[in-house]
Write a protein that holds these residues in place. Structure first.
Motif, PDB file in Angstrom:
ATOM      1  N   GLN A 167      -2.160  -1.058   4.650  1.00 41.23           N
ATOM      2  CA  GLN A 167      -2.514  -0.059   3.648  1.00 41.23           C
ATOM      3  C   GLN A 167      -2.054   1.346   4.070  1.00 41.23           C
ATOM      4  OE1 GLN A 167      -6.400  -0.354   1.675  1.00 41.23           O
ATOM      5  NE2 GLN A 167      -6.728  -2.301   2.749  1.00 41.23           N
TER       6      GLN A 167
ATOM      7  N   GLU B 111       1.632   1.540   3.163  1.00 42.07           N
ATOM      8  CA  GLU B 111       1.824   1.734   1.729  1.00 42.07           C
ATOM      9  C   GLU B 111       1.602   3.187   1.332  1.00 42.07           C
ATOM     10  OE1 GLU B 111       3.080  -0.205  -0.577  1.00 42.07           O
ATOM     11  OE2 GLU B 111       3.394  -1.740   0.965  1.00 42.07           O
ATOM     12  N   ARG B 112       0.596   3.809   1.909  1.00 36.24           N
ATOM     13  CA  ARG B 112       0.313   5.209   1.564  1.00 36.24           C
ATOM     14  C   ARG B 112       1.341   6.150   2.157  1.00 36.24           C
ATOM     15  NH1 ARG B 112      -3.480   2.041   0.674  1.00 36.24           N
ATOM     16  NH2 ARG B 112      -5.180   2.459  -0.784  1.00 36.24           N
TER      17      ARG B 112
ATOM     18  N   LEU C 157       4.496   5.321   2.470  1.00 37.03           N
ATOM     19  CA  LEU C 157       5.684   5.150   1.632  1.00 37.03           C
ATOM     20  C   LEU C 157       5.575   5.893   0.300  1.00 37.03           C
ATOM     21  CD1 LEU C 157       6.456   1.383   2.305  1.00 37.03           C
ATOM     22  CD2 LEU C 157       7.716   3.388   3.144  1.00 37.03           C
ATOM     23  N   SER C 158       4.354   6.241  -0.090  1.00 40.77           N
ATOM     24  CA  SER C 158       4.189   7.043  -1.304  1.00 40.77           C
ATOM     25  C   SER C 158       4.358   8.528  -1.017  1.00 40.77           C
ATOM     26  CB  SER C 158       2.799   6.796  -1.919  1.00 40.77           C
ATOM     27  OG  SER C 158       1.779   7.378  -1.134  1.00 40.77           O
ATOM     28  N   ARG C 159       4.459   8.861   0.277  1.00 36.09           N
ATOM     29  CA  ARG C 159       4.549  10.268   0.669  1.00 36.09           C
ATOM     30  C   ARG C 159       5.892  10.659   1.262  1.00 36.09           C
ATOM     31  NH1 ARG C 159      -0.810   8.966   1.137  1.00 36.09           N
ATOM     32  NH2 ARG C 159      -2.318  10.630   0.702  1.00 36.09           N
TER      33      ARG C 159
ATOM     34  N   ARG D  50      12.395  -3.048   2.156  1.00 37.00           N
ATOM     35  CA  ARG D  50      12.183  -1.768   1.459  1.00 37.00           C
ATOM     36  C   ARG D  50      12.742  -0.590   2.247  1.00 37.00           C
ATOM     37  NH1 ARG D  50       5.852  -2.055   0.186  1.00 37.00           N
ATOM     38  NH2 ARG D  50       6.245  -0.008  -0.754  1.00 37.00           N
TER      39      ARG D  50
ATOM     40  N   GLU E 107      -5.906   5.952   3.603  1.00 37.93           N
ATOM     41  CA  GLU E 107      -5.399   7.188   3.010  1.00 37.93           C
ATOM     42  C   GLU E 107      -5.604   8.364   3.947  1.00 37.93           C
ATOM     43  OE1 GLU E 107      -5.888   9.767  -1.131  1.00 37.93           O
ATOM     44  OE2 GLU E 107      -6.627   7.714  -1.017  1.00 37.93           O
TER      45      GLU E 107
ATOM     46  N   THR F 283       0.956  12.736   8.079  1.00 38.72           N
ATOM     47  CA  THR F 283       1.952  13.565   7.375  1.00 38.72           C
ATOM     48  C   THR F 283       1.551  15.027   7.262  1.00 38.72           C
ATOM     49  OG1 THR F 283       0.944  12.914   5.258  1.00 38.72           O
ATOM     50  CG2 THR F 283       2.828  11.624   6.035  1.00 38.72           C
TER      51      THR F 283
END
Length: 288
Positions: free
Chosen positions: A14, A17-18, A20-22, A44, A178, A185
């Motif tokens: 998880q 995944e978070r 990769l959204s950033r 990916r 998250e 980041t």
């Protein structure tokens, strides 16, 4: 590059995944024991390398080129073995030139805790503090999904039969993932040992039973067993004795109030309320 260990596990997957959204995929790397399980991530554009806390040489390669690394605490039973594995990961990160290390600790981290993993976290934090590399110790709340171990019996019999307990800050994996992604980041978010990263309220098993009753429209009763009664019944059902003793440590620590903590740090960094316990109960109990 940011490298995440244990990236195919419940928390690590998880976090990735978070991330990769950033940030772009080519800025994310993962260290996993079985690279085949991370094939989808490689597809990916994520850098996938084999790394095992019990094989330090593999970790040096896994951390190569990383500026930051998230070390997810080793899921190994036994104090010395778990501490040794975590230290090996931290040392390998330093040897690879990682500039900032993040570690998944626990809000009840203490060498005197009645729950065995807490002393592992305390020893690991002490080691991190002595390395000279900037670090963040994420003091995560108790994973709410743990309740999934107790739900089948409750749903089948209408009873939560467990030892005497105390309030626990049951916290969702999604929220902690998250928060870790934010910490990776946004370096300004956390430094050193964080405040407790916990849900916005605590729950006893009696309160969890009441919540389940409201969800199901039928009564779920909380039954208190002595430690010995619960252990004997668990072993009779097939739980290894060592696992039963390990679990009793949780209940003893809860009775002492070790998990009875609420803090605004997690909702603040998430910029939203924490995930309601009902959401986790629906998921782990197959009720959604």
């Amino acid at each position: 590059m940011i490298v995440v260990t244990g990236a195919t596990g419940r928390l690590g997957s998880q976090v990735v995944e978070r991330l990769l959204s950033r940030i772009p995929a080519d800025q994310v790397g993962v260290s996993v024991r079985d690279v085949a399980r991370a094939a989808a991530l490689a597809g990916r554009g994520v850098r996938v390398r084999q790394g095992d806390f019990t094989e330090p040489q593999s970790l040096k390669h896994a951390f190569e080129g990383a500026t930051s690394a998230l070390i997810i605490s080793a899921g190994i039973r036994g104090h010395e073995a778990a501490v040794s594995a975590n230290r090996a990961a931290a040392d390998a990160a330093c040897a690879a030139g990682v500039e900032r290390i993040l570690y998944t600790s626990h809000q009840a981290c203490s060498p005197s805790s009645l729950f065995a993993p807490m002393s592992v976290h305390a020893a690991t934090e002490e080691h991190l503090a002595g390395l000279g590399t900037p670090f963040v110790s994420l003091r995560n709340g108790f994973y709410a999904s743990t309740l999934g171990f107790y739900l089948p019996e409750a749903l089948a019999t209408g009873r939560f039969t467990v030892p005497d307990d105390g309030p626990v800050s049951w916290t969702a994996h999604a929220d902690l993932a998250e928060a870790a992604a934010v910490a990776l980041t946004r370096p300004e978010a956390f430094d050193g040992v964080t405040p407790p990263l916990v849900a916005d309220r605590t729950w006893t098993f009696e309160q969890v039973a009441a919540e389940l009753s409201a969800m199901l429209g039928r009564e779920i009763t909380r039954v208190v067993a002595t430690d010995e009664q619960w252990r004997d019944a668990a072993v009779e059902r097939g739980m290894p004795p060592q696992a039963a003793d390990f679990t009793l440590g949780f209940f003893r620590a809860a009775r002492r109030g070790e998990f009875d903590v609420v803090d605004p740090a997690l909702p603040t960094v998430l910029d939203r309320p924490t995930t309601p316990l009902r959401t986790t109960l629906e998921a782990v109990g197959g009720l959604d």
